[in-house]
Design a protein around this motif. Structure first.
Motif, short mmCIF file in Angstrom:
data_model
loop_
_atom_site.label_atom_id
_atom_site.label_comp_id
_atom_site.label_asym_id
_atom_site.label_seq_id
_atom_site.Cartn_x
_atom_site.Cartn_y
_atom_site.Cartn_z
N ALA A 172 -1.21 23.47 16.22
CA ALA A 172 -0.66 22.21 16.72
C ALA A 172 0.45 22.48 17.74
O ALA A 172 0.53 21.80 18.77
CB ALA A 172 -0.13 21.38 15.56
N HIS A 173 1.28 23.47 17.45
CA HIS A 173 2.43 23.72 18.33
C HIS A 173 1.98 24.26 19.68
O HIS A 173 2.59 23.94 20.71
CB HIS A 173 3.39 24.71 17.67
CG HIS A 173 4.73 24.78 18.35
ND1 HIS A 173 5.48 23.67 18.65
CD2 HIS A 173 5.45 25.85 18.80
CE1 HIS A 173 6.60 24.03 19.25
NE2 HIS A 173 6.60 25.35 19.36
N LEU A 211 0.82 -1.21 0.00
CA LEU A 211 0.00 0.00 0.00
C LEU A 211 0.86 1.27 0.00
O LEU A 211 1.79 1.39 0.80
CB LEU A 211 -0.91 0.02 1.23
CG LEU A 211 -1.85 -1.16 1.44
CD1 LEU A 211 -1.23 -2.15 2.41
CD2 LEU A 211 -3.17 -0.68 2.02
N LEU A 212 0.51 2.18 -0.89
CA LEU A 212 1.06 3.53 -0.89
C LEU A 212 -0.04 4.46 -0.38
O LEU A 212 -1.14 4.48 -0.93
CB LEU A 212 1.49 3.95 -2.30
CG LEU A 212 1.93 5.41 -2.48
CD1 LEU A 212 3.14 5.74 -1.62
CD2 LEU A 212 2.23 5.71 -3.95
N VAL A 213 0.25 5.19 0.69
CA VAL A 213 -0.76 6.01 1.35
C VAL A 213 -0.28 7.45 1.46
O VAL A 213 0.90 7.70 1.74
CB VAL A 213 -1.07 5.46 2.76
CG1 VAL A 213 -2.20 6.25 3.42
CG2 VAL A 213 -1.43 3.98 2.70
N THR A 214 -1.18 8.40 1.24
CA THR A 214 -0.83 9.82 1.38
C THR A 214 -1.93 10.55 2.15
O THR A 214 -3.08 10.13 2.18
CB THR A 214 -0.67 10.51 0.01
OG1 THR A 214 -1.97 10.77 -0.55
CG2 THR A 214 0.15 9.69 -0.96
N SER A 215 -1.54 11.65 2.75
CA SER A 215 -2.47 12.67 3.25
C SER A 215 -2.30 13.89 2.36
O SER A 215 -1.27 14.04 1.69
CB SER A 215 -2.15 13.05 4.69
OG SER A 215 -2.20 11.95 5.56
N ALA A 216 -3.30 14.77 2.35
CA ALA A 216 -3.20 15.99 1.55
C ALA A 216 -1.98 16.80 1.97
O ALA A 216 -1.55 16.75 3.13
CB ALA A 216 -4.46 16.82 1.70
N LEU A 217 -1.41 17.53 1.03
CA LEU A 217 -0.19 18.28 1.28
C LEU A 217 -0.52 19.65 1.88
O LEU A 217 -1.20 20.45 1.25
CB LEU A 217 0.60 18.47 -0.03
CG LEU A 217 0.80 17.20 -0.88
CD1 LEU A 217 1.64 17.53 -2.11
CD2 LEU A 217 1.43 16.08 -0.08
N PRO A 218 -0.04 19.94 3.08
CA PRO A 218 -0.34 21.25 3.68
C PRO A 218 0.38 22.37 2.95
O PRO A 218 1.53 22.20 2.52
CB PRO A 218 0.17 21.11 5.12
CG PRO A 218 1.26 20.09 5.03
CD PRO A 218 0.83 19.13 3.95
N TYR A 219 -0.29 23.48 2.78
CA TYR A 219 0.29 24.60 2.05
C TYR A 219 1.33 25.29 2.92
O TYR A 219 1.10 25.52 4.12
CB TYR A 219 -0.81 25.58 1.64
CG TYR A 219 -0.39 26.52 0.52
CD1 TYR A 219 0.31 26.04 -0.59
CD2 TYR A 219 -0.70 27.87 0.57
CE1 TYR A 219 0.68 26.89 -1.62
CE2 TYR A 219 -0.34 28.73 -0.46
CZ TYR A 219 0.36 28.23 -1.55
OH TYR A 219 0.73 29.08 -2.57
N ALA A 220 2.44 25.63 2.30
CA ALA A 220 3.58 26.19 3.04
C ALA A 220 3.42 27.69 3.26
O ALA A 220 4.36 28.46 3.15
CB ALA A 220 4.88 25.91 2.28
N ASN A 221 2.19 28.11 3.59
CA ASN A 221 1.92 29.52 3.81
C ASN A 221 1.26 29.74 5.17
O ASN A 221 0.68 30.79 5.41
CB ASN A 221 1.03 30.08 2.70
CG ASN A 221 0.98 31.59 2.71
OD1 ASN A 221 1.97 32.25 3.02
ND2 ASN A 221 -0.17 32.16 2.38
N GLY A 222 1.34 28.73 6.02
CA GLY A 222 0.72 28.87 7.33
C GLY A 222 1.05 27.69 8.22
O GLY A 222 1.64 26.70 7.78
N ILE A 272 0.30 24.52 11.01
CA ILE A 272 -0.61 23.40 11.16
C ILE A 272 -1.51 23.67 12.37
O ILE A 272 -1.01 24.01 13.45
CB ILE A 272 0.16 22.08 11.38
CG1 ILE A 272 1.12 21.82 10.21
CG2 ILE A 272 -0.81 20.92 11.58
CD1 ILE A 272 0.46 21.59 8.89
N HIS A 273 -2.83 23.54 12.19
CA HIS A 273 -3.73 23.67 13.33
C HIS A 273 -4.49 22.36 13.54
O HIS A 273 -4.35 21.41 12.75
CB HIS A 273 -4.68 24.86 13.17
CG HIS A 273 -5.53 24.85 11.93
ND1 HIS A 273 -6.51 23.91 11.70
CD2 HIS A 273 -5.53 25.66 10.84
CE1 HIS A 273 -7.10 24.13 10.54
NE2 HIS A 273 -6.52 25.19 9.99
N ILE A 274 -5.28 22.29 14.60
CA ILE A 274 -5.90 21.02 14.94
C ILE A 274 -6.91 20.56 13.90
O ILE A 274 -7.20 19.36 13.79
CB ILE A 274 -6.55 21.06 16.35
CG1 ILE A 274 -7.59 22.18 16.44
CG2 ILE A 274 -5.50 21.20 17.42
CD1 ILE A 274 -8.41 22.12 17.72
#
Length: 556
Positions: free
Chosen positions: A349-350, A8-19, A21-23
């Motif tokens: 998240a932080h 299995l190859l699994v991915t999550s969506a790619l977070p945009y590098a302009n902000g 990570i939040h919950i």
């Protein structure tokens, strides 16, 4: 019964590098990570990859504002995102960036294959242009008055007040967000992926409605787009942007760049290619059309269109395998409302980590809300405190603390042979396949309800047998060892079932019980009298209401 080994190859969506990570973002990564960890426990070959989504006008403008180059900005953000994912125990095998040589090579190669297939067309289009900044403006970089309700300061594609959608040219008194200047209209040549081509329509109708077991909500949504033969709503997709733009230049088109949504999903493959090259894996074996490998994408429902129309069409007509499935989830609300910066509920998240929270509290709580649908889920903060303390501390962790001390002090930590013959343990062990099926189906809420029902049975067993009373009678030493051994075996099984959700707690349990890393088949592997358990140490603390108040205050 063990299942055949899968790849299995699994991915999550790619977070945009302009902000940051939040919950709300973390719901998806936790959902994916639980599924990935479960599949690994089942013995399957699983590769979980991700990357930062790094291209586009917002990145370019933010970097300029901060006095950085775009590459410096995305490098800084990558470190922050990776830190947050590590803190929440998201077990990526490779976390990369879309601004990579692998992604540039794959994006250009895929584009040329689409062009050679006759699916790329150049057209002249009229766009909004900032005469001061000398750049074409994306819809979100134009504001003005809503043409429907007259609300001021609305974006160029939709009104947040009345919900109307429109073209930027429809705005009244428009202005550039970048410079404040009034946009002018200017013509430019753009490149389009001809999604309306009959070949694409036929393929997507089959892929979304027949071949792929999409969620019912997703299949129905896609049916609105693919329609019936001759009745499709598919439009051609503008995949180009004009300079200045931070991204990859289109081959044979100087000054033209791939729109971020073209190269971003290809970034899944680029991250995997980077991983394959570092691990000696055969990338082509995983992505060719006739491969027996499986490919899964976990995403938010807001980007379903890109992942179930553009992405499979791009892959298919460029000669790659298409996804086995795409799993979409709903949005996170906090106390029943959209997350809000002014109310302190846009929680980063932080800040969760800095406020002293155990990230596994959130992993567990999200899992109690997650199922296989696209419905939204709510983080009710009072319920969060009550659920974590009741389930994890009161029902689960409490089992170990009620029995381990007697075994260590009175029996040298030795568990009775044959404890697994107890009917209670047979009952708990027999639930393994049901729980496995629920994890496989992403029905985490049902899985955890089942596990906590088993925990209730264990606690009832302890209350009924009262080891603290047995311990007072020297003649009942064998009974005390038996009761405590059954209790610890039950705790081991519950821990095994919770391992995909609580990997760090479970690592502590494995050390405490003197067992190797547990796999799903270890349901059948009893604790050994040859490996005494260690003295019990606290595995988790309670969450207190004042901690919630401090967390909200930290996000105001």
């Amino acid at each position: 019964m063990s299942s055949p080994k899968r790849r299995l190859l699994v991915t999550s969506a790619l977070p945009y590098a302009n902000g940051q990570i939040h919950i709300g973002h973390l719901v998806e990564y936790v959902q994916t990570d639980i599924w990935v960890r479960f599949q690994r426990m089942r013995g399957h070959e699983v590769h979980y990859v991700g990357a930062d989504d790094t291209h586009g006008t917002p990145i370019m403008l933010r970097a300029e504002k901060e006095g950085l180059t775009p590459k410096e900005l995305i490098a800084n953000v990558w470190k922050e995102h990776k830190r947050d994912f590590d803190d929440f125990l998201i077990s990526f095998d490779n976390y990369y960036t879309t601004d990579s040589p692998e992604n540039k090579k794959l994006s250009q190669s895929i584009y040329l294959k689409l062009r050679d297939a006759g699916l790329i067309e150049m057209r002249s289009i009229e766009q909004a242009y900032d005469p001061v900044k000398e750049m074409f403006l994306p819809d979100r970089f134009i504001k003005g008055e809503c043409p429907k309700c007259g609300a001021k300061d609305q974006y160029g594609d939709s009104c947040e007040k009345c919900g109307a959608t429109y073209s930027p040219t429809d705005l009244k008194n428009p202005f550039s967000v970048v410079s404040g200047a009034t946009p002018i209209k200017k013509v430019s040549d753009h490149y389009f992926f001809k999604l309306s081509d009959p070949r694409c329509e036929t393929f997507l109708r089959d892929w979304t409605q027949v071949r792929t077991p999409l969620q019912p909500e997703a299949r129905n949504k896609m049916k609105e787009w693919v329609g019936q033969p001759g009745d499709s709503n598919l439009g051609d997709w503008d995949i180009s942007r004009d300079a200045p733009y931070f991204g990859f230049e289109i081959p044979d088109a100087p000054g033209k760049y791939f729109y971020v949504w073209l190269d971003a999903p290809i970034g899944y493959y680029a991250s995997f290619l980077n991983y394959c090259e570092s691990k000696g894996l055969n990338f082509e074996e995983w992505v060719r059309p006739d491969t027996t490998t499986e490919q899964y994408h976990f995403i938010g429902k807001d980007i379903l269109y890109f992942h179930t129309l553009f992405w499979p069409a791009t892959l298919h007509f460029a000669g790659y395998r298409t996804p086995t499935n795409v799993f979409a989830h709903g949005f996170l609300t906090v106390d029943g409302e959209k997350m809000s910066k002014s109310r302190g509920t846009l929680i980063s998240a932080h800040s969760v980590i800095e406020s002293g929270f155990n990230p596994e509290w959130f992993r567990y709580y999200f899992a109690t809300k997650l199922n296989d649908s696209m419905e939204d889920l709510d983080l009710n903060l009072q319920d969060f405190v009550a659920r974590v303390n009741s389930d994890l501390l009161g029902k689960y962790i409490n089992i170990a603390s009620r029995s381990a001390g007697f075994l260590v002090k009175r029996f040298g930590g030795v568990v009775s042979d044959g404890a697994m013959n107890n009917p209670l343990l047979a009952d708990i062990a027999s639930a393994s396949e049901k729980i496995a099926e629920l994890y496989e189906a992403r029905e985490y809420a049902k899985a955890l309800r089942t596990i906590m029902e088993l925990a209730d049975k264990v606690n009832a067993f302890v209350d009924e047998n009262k080891p603290w009373e047995i311990a007072k009678d020297p003649e009942r030493e064998p009974d005390l060892q038996r009761v405590c051994s059954v209790t610890l075996e039950a705790f081991r099984l519950l821990s095994l079932y919770l391992k995909p959700v609580l990997p760090e707690v479970t690592a502590g349990v494995e050390d405490f019980l003197s067992v190797p890393a547990m796999t799903w088949n270890d349901v059948k592997t009893p604790l050994s009298s040859q490996n005494p358990i260690k003295p019990y140490k606290h595995l988790m603390t309670r969450v207190e209401a004042p901690q919630i108040e401090a967390l909200l205050a930290a996000n105001l």
